[in-house]
Every structure is written in C-alpha cells, then in structure tokens.
Design a protein around this motif. Structure first.
Motif, PDB file in Angstrom:
ATOM      1  N   GLN A  86      -7.549   2.039  -2.444  1.00 20.56           N
ATOM      2  CA  GLN A  86      -8.476   1.450  -3.404  1.00 20.56           C
ATOM      3  C   GLN A  86      -9.567   2.408  -3.861  1.00 20.56           C
ATOM      4  OE1 GLN A  86      -9.364  -2.305  -1.108  1.00 20.56           O
ATOM      5  NE2 GLN A  86      -8.816  -3.252  -3.069  1.00 20.56           N
ATOM      6  N   ARG A 107      -0.708  -0.137  -9.827  1.00 16.67           N
ATOM      7  CA  ARG A 107      -1.890  -0.623  -9.106  1.00 16.67           C
ATOM      8  C   ARG A 107      -2.655  -1.620  -9.963  1.00 16.67           C
ATOM      9  NH1 ARG A 107      -0.820   4.581  -7.710  1.00 16.67           N
ATOM     10  NH2 ARG A 107      -1.514   5.333  -9.746  1.00 16.67           N
ATOM     11  N   ASP A 111      -5.447  -3.848  -8.237  1.00 16.68           N
ATOM     12  CA  ASP A 111      -6.622  -3.060  -7.867  1.00 16.68           C
ATOM     13  C   ASP A 111      -7.358  -2.563  -9.106  1.00 16.68           C
ATOM     14  OD1 ASP A 111      -6.199  -3.393  -5.166  1.00 16.68           O
ATOM     15  OD2 ASP A 111      -5.079  -1.515  -4.925  1.00 16.68           O
TER      16      ASP A 111
END
Length: 481
Positions: free
Chosen positions: A83, A344, A347
C-alpha cells in the motif's frame, strides 16, 4: 453520485482503447510486444506495491504539497509494502503530459495506477477506456462526503452520466492588481475592482493609467497569457463565454456558428487591443506574465489562484490584492482517476479518497492551490495533516528574478486579506464555466490556439474571416474528422 459501469459497458469501454489510438494526437501507438504479439496483461500481475501516481509538475515546487501528501499516506501505511505509494512527475507542458499519459496507458509501457488528469482530458480518457468509473457511494456518510465537493468542480469528473475521477485541486481565472500603482496614478479606492466590476470598468482604469504623467514607458494596463498554448485557450473561452458564445454543449456537440464565433473573437480583440494589454502578453505564459506584474510592467493581471501564494516571494503585502475576474472565468485544475488496467484498483481508490479528503484539501489550499471542497472555504474542514503542514513552504513557481529586493522573506498578507481572498476564490469557483467537454479536446485546443494567435498577431485583424475559417475546422474537430 452515479453508479459504476459494470459488465458489457465495461467491456465496451475496453474495446474503445484501439479507437482511442486513432482519435488522439500522440506519437506512441497502441503496440504489443516487440514481435507484434500482445504484451502481458497487467491484470495478471501480482497486486504488489507501490501504487504509482502519475502527475504533472507541482507548481508549489520541488518536494511540494503533492509529494508531501504521498509521504503522509506512506507514513499512515507504514509496514504495508503493497500500500505504499510513489509519485511520478511528468515533464513538459500540459500538451506534452497528455501525450505521455495517452501513449503510456495505450501501449502499456508504464504501469500507472492513478493518473492526475487535467479536467479537460476526462472525456477523452474515459471514452478510450483508459480510466475506470468511480464506484457509487455505498453509505450516507460517503454520499455526504462527495457532496462537499464544489458542484461545478465535481461536474468536471463526469462523462456520459458517470463519474470517472475525484477532484484533486481546482483552478479559476482571477484578477490581480497593484494598489500601490493605482494610488500613484491617482485612481481612488472607489474605482478599484469589486465583485461587480466589468471589463469596461477595467478599460476606464487602464485609460486613466495611460494619462498619468508618472507612468513608466514600459508600463501597460494589464497582462495575461496569450502565448500559443493552453493559457490562450482559457483566455479565449473566457472572452467567448462573456459574450454569450458557447462552443459546444455538455455532450460534446458543436453548437456555435460563424457569426457567434466572430462575436467572441471581437470580445477578445477588445480586451487585447493596443494600449490596453501589454504587447508582450502575446508571448507570455503564467511565469512571464507574473514576472511583468511583479516588476510593475502591468498594473492588472489575469492569473490562477497559485499566483496569490507566489506573490509572497515577489511583493510586499500592500503591493498586491486580488478580486474576481470581470465577466466569465473558466475552471482549471486536475482530477485523480484510477487506470482501467491497474491491478491495485481498490488500493488506488483508497489512496484517491485520502488525497481528496478534507485534511488533504486543506493542505493543498495552504500550499497555494485552490481546494475542491466547500468546507475548506467555510472553515468547517479538518486542518491540514500536521506532518504535511510542518513541511510546507511558501507556494509558487515564482520567477525569482522578479523579486523586489531587500533582505529576508517578504511578509504575508494579514488574516483579513487572506479571508477576503478565500471568499473571492470560493465565489469565483461557484460561478466558473468549463472549457468544451469533448473526447477530441486535444484537437480542439490546437485548432483554436492556431487561429486565435494568428488573429491577435496581425496588425489588421479580420475577425469575420477568422471566424469563418475557425467555424469550418471546429465542425470537423467536434465530429471526430
């Protein structure tokens, strides 16, 4: 909020990537591997960090507020490698950055998860399937949070009924002026800019300035950005909108006529007439026009909000102030979107939520950007993140050569002046207009700049012929031809 696109609509969006290659003016094509085969699908890659954010250069300087916000996110997600986030700044002007992003996303040559897009690019990137629609708010709290975005600013994220981004920082044209130079010319306070000032009021002050016996030979009434780049498009659309001329509707359909374009061009010619605007404006961008203003070579200046922060490095507090631009003013700024093929995505959307939160928007405002949330202007927003606030420095890519001299850093304006600036900025944003919304914006702005700059550069401008020629080309542009 509008619902996210799913199922067949999402597949259709992906299919338009190939078409986007034909519609955009970029040097990089939609290519696969070196042998002509398709490259690896980014969706098959492991969803590992960092979350890569691609953006243009930060006008608040090296290590500016955008980088500080990324570092704050990373601090809050320490110990979570997947992250962590990374900011990649793209060099060049807006047109170059657009070409780089289009080429990278279409070819897969760079794996960006979040892109910071100029508001005018949203339709093009959405139509080409390069960015994903944002999900619908699932709770009342999320819906209320979205409603905090200024209405006209949030509208820049929309295309074909869907929201494709979140507003990050916004922009709007403002009128800066030099009270010290107006006083020197004998212009009383009652004749200085107000919320209801018109261009005729500005022309009257410019005429008075021209009659002042103390006026330097190189001092003009006002200056702006008329170089052949996006600043010229902003100035032109402001003149057109002030004259009641709309080039396209909200669906990107061309709606002007040659007669209407002539009306808009005549308005622009009035503003930039001999004896009014500084001649150097024809080759000026934001930095050059700010330099002329700070050096006293122009008394009035059309500029963006970050200029207010930049003034701290250039002038004393009583040497500058700001009000709304007469007539219409266009919106600028950037929106954050998730790339369509990011592995992603979840995120990336969480990062965007952080970067556009009240605290982050407060940081952007403190650094000199215009915030996108109404709460920042009415003082109900959460303050800037402490770590970011401690790292912030005075804003602006201010031209150091224009500094007025003296030792130390010039003092900031007082709280009353800063509050007045915030009210002015909020009011301007709530009434600003957009540049044309179209997937062909790159072609539109190129054609407009070319015709308008040629018209302004000639000694005997023929707005009728220019309007006829411009009308013919814009009809083709908005039809995708």
């Amino acid at each position: 909020m509008t619902p996210a696109v799913r199922g067949p609509a999402r597949r259709t969006a992906r299919a338009t990537v190939a078409l986007g290659c034909l519609l955009t003016l970029v040097s990089a094509g939609c290519t696969g591997g070196p042998d002509g085969t398709s490259g690896p699908d980014p969706q098959d890659q492991a969803a590992e960090g960092p979350i890569v954010v691609a953006s243009g250069l930060d006008v608040t300087g090296s290590g500016g507020v955008r980088q500080q916000l990324i570092e704050e996110w990373n601090r809050q997600h320490a110990g979570k490698p997947a992250q962590q986030a990374k900011l990649v700044e793209l060099p060049g002007g807006a047109d170059q950055q657009r070409s780089q992003l289009l080429g990278a996303l279409q070819s897969g040559s760079a794996h960006y998860d979040v892109v910071n897009l100029d508001i005018t690019w949203i339709p093009e990137f959405a139509e080409a399937g390069l960015i994903s629609p944002m999900p619908e708010a699932e709770t009342d709290s999320e819906a209320d949070n979205d409603l905090d975005f200024m209405k006209r600013v949030h509208a820049t994220t929309l295309w074909n009924g869907h929201s494709y981004a979140r507003p990050f920082n916004t922009d709007v044209g403002l009128l800066y002026y030099r009270p010290d130079l107006l006083t020197k010319a004998g212009i009383p306070t009652s004749r200085r800019p107000t919320a209801v000032w018109t261009w005729d009021d500005l022309y009257a002050s410019v005429k008075t300035l021209g009659l002042s016996p103390d006026r330097p030979d190189d001092q003009a009434g006002w200056t702006t950005q008329l170089k052949q780049y996006e600043g010229l498009t902003a100035n032109t659309v402001e003149a057109f909108e002030s004259a009641g001329v709309q080039i396209a509707d909200n669906q990107g359909r061309y709606k002007a006529t040659a007669g209407q374009l002539k009306k808009g061009l005549d308005e622009l010619l009035d503003r930039t007439g001999r004896g009014r605007v500084r001649p150097a404006a024809l080759s000026s961008d934001e930095t050059a026009s700010l330099t002329d203003f700070a050096a006293g070579r122009a008394v009035f200046l059309r500029h963006w909000p970050y200029g207010y922060g930049a003034m701290r490095n250039l002038l004393e507090p009583d040497q500058y102030t700001v009000n709304r631009l007469p007539g219409k003013s266009v919106l600028g700024g950037q929106n954050l979107a998730v790339t369509a093929d990011s592995p992603r995505g979840d995120d990336a959307r969480e990062l965007i939520t952080f970067l556009t939160s009240q605290q982050s928007e407060s940081c952007l405002f403190d650094a000199g950007f215009a915030a996108t949330r109404a709460s920042v202007y009415n003082r109900t927003a959460e303050p800037c993140w402490p770590g970011v606030a401690a790292a912030l420095r005075p804003a602006g890519d201010a031209p150091k050569a224009a500094a007025t001299g003296g030792e130390g850093t010039p003092k900031e304006q007082g709280e009353a002046e800063r509050d007045a600036y915030a009210r002015t900025l909020s009011a301007a944003l709530n009434e600003a207009v957009q540049r044309p919304r179209t997937p062909y914006y790159g072609a539109f702005t190129h054609v407009l700049q070319s015709h308008v700059h040629a018209l302004l550069a000639t000694d005997s401008p023929d707005s009728g012929k220019a309007a006829t020629d411009l009308d013919a080309e814009l009809r083709d542009v908005f039809a995708g031809r």
